[in-house]
Structures are given as structure tokens and as C-alpha cells.
Design an enzyme around this catalytic site. Structure first.
Site, PDB file in Angstrom:
ATOM      1  N   GLU A 151       0.791  -1.241   0.000  1.00 19.72           N
ATOM      2  CA  GLU A 151       0.000   0.000   0.000  1.00 19.72           C
ATOM      3  C   GLU A 151       0.823   1.290   0.000  1.00 19.72           C
ATOM      4  O   GLU A 151       0.585   2.179   0.816  1.00 19.72           O
ATOM      5  CB  GLU A 151      -0.951  -0.015   1.213  1.00 19.72           C
ATOM      6  CG  GLU A 151      -1.831  -1.237   1.250  1.00 19.72           C
ATOM      7  CD  GLU A 151      -2.806  -1.261   2.422  1.00 19.72           C
ATOM      8  OE1 GLU A 151      -2.644  -0.463   3.354  1.00 19.72           O
ATOM      9  OE2 GLU A 151      -3.738  -2.090   2.396  1.00 19.72           O
ATOM     10  N   GLU A 177      -6.251 -10.612  -1.459  1.00 19.88           N
ATOM     11  CA  GLU A 177      -7.096 -10.420  -0.262  1.00 19.88           C
ATOM     12  C   GLU A 177      -8.564 -10.343  -0.658  1.00 19.88           C
ATOM     13  O   GLU A 177      -9.294  -9.446  -0.239  1.00 19.88           O
ATOM     14  CB  GLU A 177      -6.680  -9.133   0.473  1.00 19.88           C
ATOM     15  CG  GLU A 177      -5.209  -9.097   0.820  1.00 19.88           C
ATOM     16  CD  GLU A 177      -4.786  -7.884   1.622  1.00 19.88           C
ATOM     17  OE1 GLU A 177      -5.658  -7.141   2.110  1.00 19.88           O
ATOM     18  OE2 GLU A 177      -3.577  -7.674   1.750  1.00 19.88           O
TER      19      GLU A 177
HETATM   20  C1  XIL Z   1      -6.447  -6.454   8.322  1.00 19.92           C
HETATM   21  C2  XIL Z   1      -6.801  -7.662   9.174  1.00 19.92           C
HETATM   22  O1  XIL Z   1      -7.706  -8.468   8.440  1.00 19.92           O
HETATM   23  C3  XIL Z   1      -7.419  -7.241  10.507  1.00 19.92           C
HETATM   24  O2  XIL Z   1      -7.606  -8.366  11.367  1.00 19.92           O
HETATM   25  C4  XIL Z   1      -6.498  -6.229  11.210  1.00 19.92           C
HETATM   26  O3  XIL Z   1      -7.155  -5.756  12.375  1.00 19.92           O
HETATM   27  C5  XIL Z   1      -6.170  -5.074  10.275  1.00 19.92           C
HETATM   28  O4  XIL Z   1      -5.614  -5.571   9.042  1.00 19.92           O
HETATM   29  N1  XIL Z   1      -5.036  -4.657   3.686  1.00 19.92           N
HETATM   30  C6  XIL Z   1      -4.047  -5.493   4.158  1.00 19.92           C
HETATM   31  C7  XIL Z   1      -4.315  -6.392   5.305  1.00 19.92           C
HETATM   32  O5  XIL Z   1      -2.964  -5.574   3.525  1.00 19.92           O
HETATM   33  O6  XIL Z   1      -3.186  -6.622   6.088  1.00 19.92           O
HETATM   34  C8  XIL Z   1      -5.436  -5.879   6.183  1.00 19.92           C
HETATM   35  O7  XIL Z   1      -5.742  -6.878   7.165  1.00 19.92           O
HETATM   36  C9  XIL Z   1      -6.648  -5.561   5.329  1.00 19.92           C
HETATM   37  C10 XIL Z   1      -6.311  -4.472   4.318  1.00 19.92           C
END
Ligand code: XIL
Length: 481
Positions: free
Chosen positions: A271, A384
């Protein structure tokens, strides 16, 4: 005598089960507690985050007739005691509910004091309390004649995310290894978790995950090395360019080096591109103003890839981001990736996160973005994936940590589930078309309970592990043949 023997065995088993004391360092993440109130049972799905001593506490609260988000006030962790306050409005009146939690070997033992009305007690555990029997039936019964990882085995891997196996039930572990052939640690390898201080490393959960994945014949995708979020402030404290470079190098070399040969690919930088964009910023990399950028300049990305490649020359290295499939952010991603390749950064792939919403999935952009990245000689994964049923998506950190306010107060309807199934089928048709470029498609969570978008029903198993219409639509999507 016999009974005494049995009791002794029960005692020992009991000790084994409960002998995991919770320490203040282990508070982060999700905890679940049920409060039996005069108005019925309320299940609190807490989310605690302790960032360098600053505690934030939130919850999604489920009761028979509503689901609501709570942000607690005055959250503090003092030794083994956790305190926070819930302010609840009833018409004109505001009720102050004070929570005190004691960390114990059975979880967090809460007492809550409700204004002058008295108090209640409940133990919070990592496991979600069992749902009421009447609510466990799926909205639609879905019959599966194919397992998703098998249906796509000649095209790409299909993964799930979670900090397996710790605190997952045996049913959930079985579900994960039966249906998926790749795993991404959801939180336990993030900098703040695995490397909370310069001299402290916490390898217990990551080691257990890698071992479980290996035993379950699943590949592991490491997540994530360099990020603006979930990274301890110590990295940047009194750090000039040289010190921060050295800290980045030590972090990456230690973590990637430890799992060399066991973790097949890594999100090296996560990101790095700004959200807001226009035609002008689309001509540039439009990098996020993170502490990495402030101290090291745009070459922080090149450095991170170089260190990861040194630590494991065989690992596939990713740049990972959200919304990079569309608009000016997509254009910026192309500018950035070309520059990294020109710089000689050992980058091999792009991760499109894929946090989407039914009704607003940018299919054409996704299709084109995959081709664009392939034209640079890069592989692509959907890293994701989740497609929420309702409510605002895009869901990144701008508006808070993961759980946003969502409109859903009831279970998903059949119409919503079918619309979601169509969206997933269309997405998998696009991924199948690009099978030569796509390495892996990973869902962000296991089921509609084990998801950061709890309440928005985003995944292919429901909260009780029943497959949803989306699952059937994906495995029946003809593009996979
Ligand atoms: C999220 C997790 O799913 C949660 O449990 C945590 O509280 C915050 O992070 N982008 C990403 C992930 O790269 O690491 C994030 O995961 C969601 C957004």
C-alpha cells in the site's frame, strides 16, 4: 478408585486446555464474550489493538434483533488489567458502561458496571461462542460436488487468510486445509506483531503457521514486510536514513531468512500509493507520505525488494495494494512498477488486494489491469479477495481499522447471496481467462465469522462453515476448464 482416576485425567486435560495464560503482549486481535442481560444475550466481538502502549478497543455487538458497532472510550491497559468505557444512548439519556477485564489463564475475565443498575460478568475468549441452534441453518442449502482448490488446480492456487492454527477450532482447520492450497497469515507476520521492538521477535505464531501449512500441504505467502500501518514506531525513532535502512535490512533479512525455502512468496511493500488521485497524479508514482518515504525517499521500495531477494533468492516478491486496478491509482501503479523494474529491483509480481462490494465490482478495470501488469513481465495474484454484500467497501484504514459501520442488521437474504454469487462467478471467469498470469487467488479470511468485514457476509462459507451460493457459482464457472 476408578472415579478418582478419571477425575485426575479430566483435571490434567483441563489444565492442558486452559494453561495458556494471556499476557499483556497477546491482547491484540479479536476476543468474544457473551453478556446475559435482562434484554437478552448480547455477544461482543471485541477488537483490541495495542500500539506502543496506546490501546484502542472496538466491538461489533450481536443481539437477537440488532447488530451494532461500538468504539470504546478511555481504553487503558495497566499491567494485567484492561479498562474501557461504552457510552450508550437511550433516547435522551446516556448510559455509561464501565468494563474492567483481568487477563487470566482462561482469557479475559470481564466485569461491567452499568451506570447505577448493577453489574455483569463474562469471560472473553479467542473462540467465538457457539451460535444458537436455530440460527445455524444456512439461508440456502448448497450442494457441492467439487472442491474449489481442485476445480482450479490447473489454473492457479486458491488460498485463505488467517493466523492458523492458533485458536482456530479443529472444524475450521479441517475446512481450511480441505478447500484451500495456500495460506496468508492475516496479522501474525506484520511488523508490529512479529517484531514489536528492535530486540524483540515473536516467532511463536508464525512458526506454528508455517508448520501447519507444511503439514497441510499448503503454500505460504508472507505478509507483509514494509508498510505504513501496523508497524512499530520504534522503526522510525531517532532514525536517519542510515539507521532506518539498517533497521529495514535487519527486519527483512531476519524474517525472510528464517523461512527461506518454506515461504514461497512475500508481499515486500504494501500500500505505498496514495488514494486520492487525478489525471495529473496518474502521470506520477503518487506515493503515500509514509515515514518510509519521508526518511528514505522513493528508493525505499527498491531497497526493500533488494533485501528480500538477498534473504531468499527463490522467493517470488510482490508489490501489493488495493484499488490499483482502477483510475489514476492504476496509472500511478504502472509508473511505479516501471521505475522499479528500470532500477533493477527484484520484483516479480503484483498483488491486487480485491476488497470489493457486490454491485460495484470494476470488472473491466480488473481485466485490463491484469493485462497491463502482464505486459511488464510481472505475474499477478488476487491477494485479499472479499466481496461484501452490503455497505461501504473500499475499506481501508482511512476510516478506521477494518470494521466500518455496516448497514446489515439481518442475515443475508437469498437475493443478496445470489447477487454475490454472480459477482464471484464473473470475477473467477476473468481470473481464469488470465490463467497464464495469475498465480493465486486468496480469500481474506475463512468464513463470514473469521473476517475483518464481519457483518457484511463477504466470503464463500457462512458464519457456521456452510458453503454459500458463491462457492457453487465459482466451482461451476465454466472458464476453469
Ligand atoms: C487487516 C486484518 O484483516 C485485521 O484483522 C487487522 O485488524 C487489520 O488488518 N489490507 C491489508 C491487510 O494488507 O493486512 C489488512 O488486514 C486488510 C487491508
Amino acid at each position: 478408585m476408578r472415579n478418582v482416576g478419571k477425575l485426575a485425567i479430566v483435571g490434567v486435560v483441563g489444565l492442558l486446555i486452559f494453561a495458556l495464560p494471556v499476557s499483556a503482549e497477546e491482547i491484540d486481535g479479536q476476543w468474544h464474550a457473551m453478556f446475559d442481560t435482562p434484554a437478552g444475550v448480547q455477544t461482543y466481538h471485541f477488537d483490541f489493538q495495542d500500539m506502543d502502549g496506546k490501546l484502542t478497543a472496538k466491538a461489533v455487538v450481536e443481539s437477537a434483533d440488532e447488530m451494532r458497532d461500538v468504539e470504546f472510550e478511555e481504553a487503558k491497559l495497566d499491567g494485567e488489567t484492561l479498562k474501557f468505557v461504552e457510552l450508550r444512548k437511550f433516547g435522551e439519556r446516556e448510559l455509561r458502561i464501565e468494563y474492567t477485564g483481568k487477563l487470566s489463564d482462561r482469557g479475559i475475565m470481564f466485569t461491567r458496571k452499568i451506570g447505577d443498575f448493577g453489574s455483569q460478568e463474562s469471560g472473553a475468549t479467542r473462540d467465538i461462542p457457539k451460535p444458537e441452534p436455530q440460527s445455524s441453518a444456512p439461508v440456502v442449502k448448497v450442494h457441492l460436488d467439487r472442491i474449489i482448490k481442485d476445480a482450479y488446480k490447473d489454473l492457479f492456487r486458491v488460498g485463505t487468510a488467517g493466523d492458523f492454527p492458533s485458536r482456530y477450532s479443529s472444524e475450521e482447520l479441517q475446512l481450511a486445509s480441505e478447500h484451500f492450497n495456500a495460506v496468508t497469515p492475516e496479522n501474525c507476520m506484520k511488523p508490529e506483531r512479529v517484531h514489536p521492538d528492535e530486540k524483540t521477535w515473536r516467532f511463536e505464531l508464525p512458526d506454528a503457521l508455517v508448520q501447519w501449512a507444511t503439514d497441510s500441504k499448503m503454500s505460504v505467502h508472507g505478509h507483509t514486510l514494509v508498510w505504513h500501518a501496523q508497524t512499530g514506531d520504534w522503526f522510525f525513532r531517532d532514525g536517519d536514513r542510515e539507521v532506518l535502512t539498517q533497521r529495514m535490512k535487519d527486519h527483512i533479512h531476519t524474517l525472510v531468512g528464517r523461512y527461506r525455502g518454506e515461504i514461497q512468496s512475500w508481499d515486500v511493500v504494501n500500500e505505498a500509493i496514495n488514494d486520492a488521485g487525478n489525471e495529473e497524479t496518474g502521470q506520477t508514482e503518487n506515493l503515500r507520505d509514509s515515514k518510509w518515504l519521508q526518511t528514505l525517499g522513493p528508493k525505499f521500495l527498491t531497497l526493500a525488494f533488494k533485501f528480500a531477494h538477498e534473504a531468499d533468492p527463490d522467493a517470488i516478491l510482490y508489490y501489493n495494494d488495493y484499488n490499483i486496478e482502477s483510475g489514476p491509482k492504476h496509472d500511478s501503479s504502472m509508473v511505479l512498477l516501471k521505475r522499479l523494474l528500470d532500477d533493477g529491483a527484484p520484483i516479480h509480481a503484483v498483488g491486487i488486494q480485491g476488497h470489493w462490494t457486490t454491485g460495484r465490482v470494476p470488472y473491466e478495470d480488473i481485466d485490463k489491469a491484469i493485462s497491463d501488469y502482464a505486459s511488464l513481465g510481472l505475474k499477478v495474484s488476487i491477494t485479499e479477495l472479499d466481496v461484501t454484500i452490503r455497505g461501504a467497501s473500499g475499506g481501508q484504514f482511512g476510516g478506521g481499522f477494518g470494521r466500518r459501520r455496516f448497514g446489515s442488521r439481518e442475515p443475508a437474504s437469498i437475493e443478496d447471496l445470489n447477487a454475490q454469487a454472480d459477482a464471484y462467478a464473473k470475477l473467477f471467469a476473468i481470473f481464469s481467462k488470465h490463467k497464464d498470469v495469475i498465480e493465486r487467488v486468496t480469500f481474506w479470511g475463512l468464513n463470514d465469522r473469521r473476517t475483518w468485514r464481519f457483518g457484511q457476509h463477504p466470503l464463500i462459507f457462512d458464519a457456521n462453515n456452510y458453503p454459500k451460493p458463491a462457492y457453487a457459482a465459482i466451482v461451476n464457472e465454466p472458464g476453469r476448464d
